[in-house]
Design an enzyme around this catalytic site. Structure first.
Site, PDB file in Angstrom:
ATOM      1  N   ASP A 114       0.968  -1.064  -0.161  1.00  0.00           N
ATOM      2  CA  ASP A 114       0.310  -0.121  -0.087  1.00  0.00           C
ATOM      3  C   ASP A 114       0.947   1.037   0.346  1.00  0.00           C
ATOM      4  O   ASP A 114       2.289   1.087   0.675  1.00  0.00           O
ATOM      5  CB  ASP A 114      -0.641  -0.068   1.310  1.00  0.00           C
ATOM      6  CG  ASP A 114      -1.467   1.424   1.943  1.00  0.00           C
ATOM      7  OD1 ASP A 114      -2.349   2.149   0.858  1.00  0.00           O
ATOM      8  OD2 ASP A 114      -1.368   2.342   2.220  1.00  0.00           O
TER       9      ASP A 114
ATOM     10  N   ASP B 252      -7.163  -1.880   3.777  1.00  0.00           N
ATOM     11  CA  ASP B 252      -5.981  -2.840   3.298  1.00  0.00           C
ATOM     12  C   ASP B 252      -6.846  -4.223   4.531  1.00  0.00           C
ATOM     13  O   ASP B 252      -6.212  -4.864   3.580  1.00  0.00           O
ATOM     14  CB  ASP B 252      -4.945  -2.508   4.192  1.00  0.00           C
ATOM     15  CG  ASP B 252      -4.018  -1.317   3.592  1.00  0.00           C
ATOM     16  OD1 ASP B 252      -4.743  -1.140   1.950  1.00  0.00           O
ATOM     17  OD2 ASP B 252      -3.264   0.030   3.310  1.00  0.00           O
TER      18      ASP B 252
END
Length: 735
Positions: free
Chosen positions: A454, A638
């Protein structure tokens, strides 16, 4: 500030304005799927499951039950979620699970799942303490016998040892005895069956020897074996107890109540009672309880929950909002489009729970070895005992040899092969600033061939900093800081920090007011000044994250910002590539910013503007291609991807749900140890395989000796201990 970026806030956790506790309690008790069973949805507690085989056995049994549409077992939470026709009862499902040898109970939605887990841990610890105390006393008596005590003295010490060992084993060994009995009742074998037989044969042989004034008794071997195996069982329990479900953490963020607007005014209602078309009011600082569309008001929204973007976005009538977003500055009226279990936040919890269930199916090296071990030990022991009895007709000798075979092949070395290496590797990684949370994390980490990062909060710190502050005139920066100090916006804080670092004192601006969703304005030297969005100050929008300063009568000045790079980010990417891993970037941020960042850090595989379900889908897509993915992320957006990945890592600064879903946690800001963690994991797995080789070679040598009758149960116990020590010493070589 920028049309696309100015109003953004720091990553938020559960807002104090929200009362999330009632919803959290309901959902945590039900595995974070539904707050209570609906339309045939049932929850079963399965306290006895402990491996991938258990999951498969229980799910097959439940799916075979008439009327069951689906059944899913979560190993971490030790529970099953069953969707079935309305006529299917929990009692019937409990009987189905009992029929295949597992304990089951209907879940009580009013009780938190941790209660039973804590009780089981206390019970194991108590049995471990009793076993350890008894083992110490019996070993002291054995030393006297080994030192030459004979005749009546030896017999007395043997009887005292029996008086201590038998009740202690009867109490401490119950976890093994129960599991072995349940397996045998249903025609199955597990690792507890040979353990139980070895203990019982050692006790039986020792009692026979003691009753006939024999020289050898093996009470010390039996109680020591029980103690060491209990220690391993307790450590395994503690590992699972701290592995909470990430879905529970997501559930804690759901808002329990909302303010519904009616003809009679505002009415506080449960979110579950809201329907599409209802209007609700969300006050500044409140978390969105539903998915919907803004119909009235302007504000700024923190959308980091779903997109990972740390800067707020402008909220105005017509904007679609999702449950979990935080309203930052102004009151909003929202028309409900989805609430309760249909909301995006609840769907995310479902997605995470399903991903956790999939990961729990991973079969460790120890489980694979155990599947081959158990039947082989029984066959060897039985053949040895029957063979010697048919050859000599001496039942005492045959039982002694059968017991020696069981003891000498006891799974202590096998059981230590993984934990010993894991302990050594955990210590090594901890010194590098990483914490391992999952028992199989090292094995899965060693298998990865792809790393997906990420961006915001992971490869960056999620904190903007001013670009090229030296290029701005000191007066411009002083005036911008004067307006910015009245705002808590991240870009405003970055301007103040830049001015302070440059030694510039903020200008004296009077009558400062903050306009929700736009910026701040005030009066300086008799002129109106503004700091905020491009459209608000009459400037052209920038492609970068930006804020504009406008002084009445002058052209606006643009301040651009970049996200601060996390220390070690470039080294981490470079190190992973050097050891042959494919590196990818996936982010919920806008495409231009993501691609510019990827080029800066050296990542070619890039996905931008990805929602949580798209991140999880990307991980699943890579898995379908045969890739083993390590996901590195920090936000709630996430969480599903972290749970779905083959292995996962998050920084300590990540939100709770992301940390819980991860196998490893980065304790400091420096992310460079990621590459060395993979290298350490590969080394650890190599050492584990060496340990299995040592245990196998030991058995190839020791078992024929035991079958030949050249090893008494005492000698077998000593040999078993020697193999365990050898495995432990080999594990320490990892350091």
């Amino acid at each position: 500030m920028s049309d696309s970026t100015f109003p953004e806030a720091p990553t938020a956790s559960a807002c104090p304005a929200c009362d999330a506790a009632p919803m959290a309690r309901r959902l945590a008790a039900s595995g974070a799927l539904d707050d209570k069973p609906e339309r045939g949805g049932l929850m079963l507690s399965l306290p006895g499951i402990h491996c991938a085989l258990c999951i498969t056995t229980v799910e097959k049994a439940l799916m075979a039950h008439p009327g069951v549409r689906s059944a899913r077992v979560n190993l971490t939470l030790r529970r099953a979620t069953v969707e079935a026709e309305s006529e299917v009862t929990a009692e019937a499902l409990v009987k189905t699970v009992n029929a295949v040898g597992y304990e089951a109970h209907e879940m009580d939605p009013s009780a938190l799942s941790t209660t039973a887990t804590d009780r089981q841990g206390r019970e194991l610890l108590m049995r471990l303490a009793v076993g350890g105390f008894a083992a110490m006393n019996v070993m002291l008596l054995s030393v006297a016998v080994w030192s030459g005590a004979a005749d009546a003295t030896r017999d007395l010490f043997h009887w005292i040892s029996a008086a201590i060992a038998i009740p202690a084993i009867a109490f401490s060994g119950q976890p093994f005895f129960r599991n072995a009995w349940m397996a045998l009742r249903h025609g199955r074998l597990n690792m507890d069956v040979p353990i139980t037989l070895a203990i019982l044969l050692a006790l039986g042989t020792s009692l026979y020897e003691t009753a006939h004034s024999g020289e050898h008794a093996y009470f010390d071997a039996a109680i020591s074996l029980t103690f060491f195996l209990l220690a391993g069982r307790y450590l395994d329990h503690r590992t699972r107890a701290i592995a909470r479900s990430a879905a529970e953490e997501l559930a804690a963020l759901e808002v329990a109540r909302a303010d519904r607007l009616t003809t009679d005014g505002e009415q506080t209602v449960d979110v579950a009672d809201l329907v599409a078309g209802d209007l609700i009011r969300v006050r500044p600082g409140g978390r969105m309880p539903v998915d919907g569309v803004i119909t009235e008001g302007t504000s700024e929204l923190d959308r980091s929950l779903l997109t990972g973007e740390t800067l707020p976005v402008f909220a105005e009538p017509g904007r679609i909002v999702s449950a979990g977003e935080v309203n930052l500055t102004g009151p909003l009226v929202v028309e409900v489009t989805a609430a309760g279990k249909d909301s995006s936040l609840h769907r995310m919890a479902d997605l995470v729970a399903m991903a956790e269930t999939t990961r729990n199916r991973y079969t460790s090296l120890a489980d694979k070895a155990a599947g081959l071990y158990a039947p082989g030990v029984h066959i060897l022991s039985l053949v040895a005992g029957l063979g010697w009895y048919s050859y000599t007709g001496d039942a005492r000798l045959a039982i002694n040899i059968a017991a020696a075979v069981l003891i000498i092949t006891c799974p202590c070395a096998l059981g230590l092969a993984v934990p010993a290496v894991t302990t050594a590797a955990s210590g090594r990684l901890f010194r590098k600033g990483m914490l391992i949370k999952s028992g199989t994390a090292l094995e899965r980490l060693a298998e990865v061939d792809t790393v997906v990062f990420d961006k915001t909060g992971t490869l960056t710190l999620g904190a903007p900093e001013l670009d090229a502050s030296e290029s701005h005139e000191r007066g411009e920066l002083a005036l911008a800081a004067g307006l910015a100090r009245a705002s808590s916006h991240p870009l405003s804080r970055a301007l103040c920090e830049a001015a302070k670092a440059a030694g510039i004192e903020a200008a004296d601006v009077s009558a400062i007011t903050e306009v929700p969703g736009y910026g701040t304005e005030g009066t300086w030297s008799g002129r109106r000044v503004r700091l905020g969005r491009a459209a608000w100050v009459g400037a052209e929008p920038s492609q970068k994250t930006a804020a504009w300063l406008a002084v009445e009568g002058k052209a606006p000045v643009c301040f651009t910002f970049t996200d601060r790079l996390r220390p070690g980010a470039e080294e981490a990417v470079r190190g992973l590539k050097e050891i042959g891993l494919h590196v990818a970037l996936i982010s919920g941020d806008a495409a231009p910013a993501v691609h510019a960042f990827a080029e800066r850090i050296g990542i070619e595989d890039v996905t931008a503007e990805a929602l949580p379900e798209q991140k999880a889908a990307r991980i699943s897509e890579l898995a379908a291609q045969g890739r083993k993915v390590l996901m590195v992320g920090d936000g709630l957006n996430d969480t599903a991807a972290l749970a779905a990945a083959h292995a996962s890592l998050s920084p300590a600064s990540a939100l709770d749900a992301a940390r819980v879903a991860s196998d490893l946690v980065l304790l400091g800001e420096d992310i460079s140890p990621v590459a060395s963690a993979v290298t350490t994991a590969r080394s650890a797995v190599h050492r584990i395989k060496e340990n299995f080789t040592i245990a196998t070679v030991y058995n190839f040598i020791a078992v024929p000796i035991a079958i030949a009758g050249w090893a008494t149960p005492l000698a077998a116990a000593l040999a078993m201990s020697a193999s365990s020590i050898t495995v432990s010493l080999n594990s320490l070589r990892l350091k």
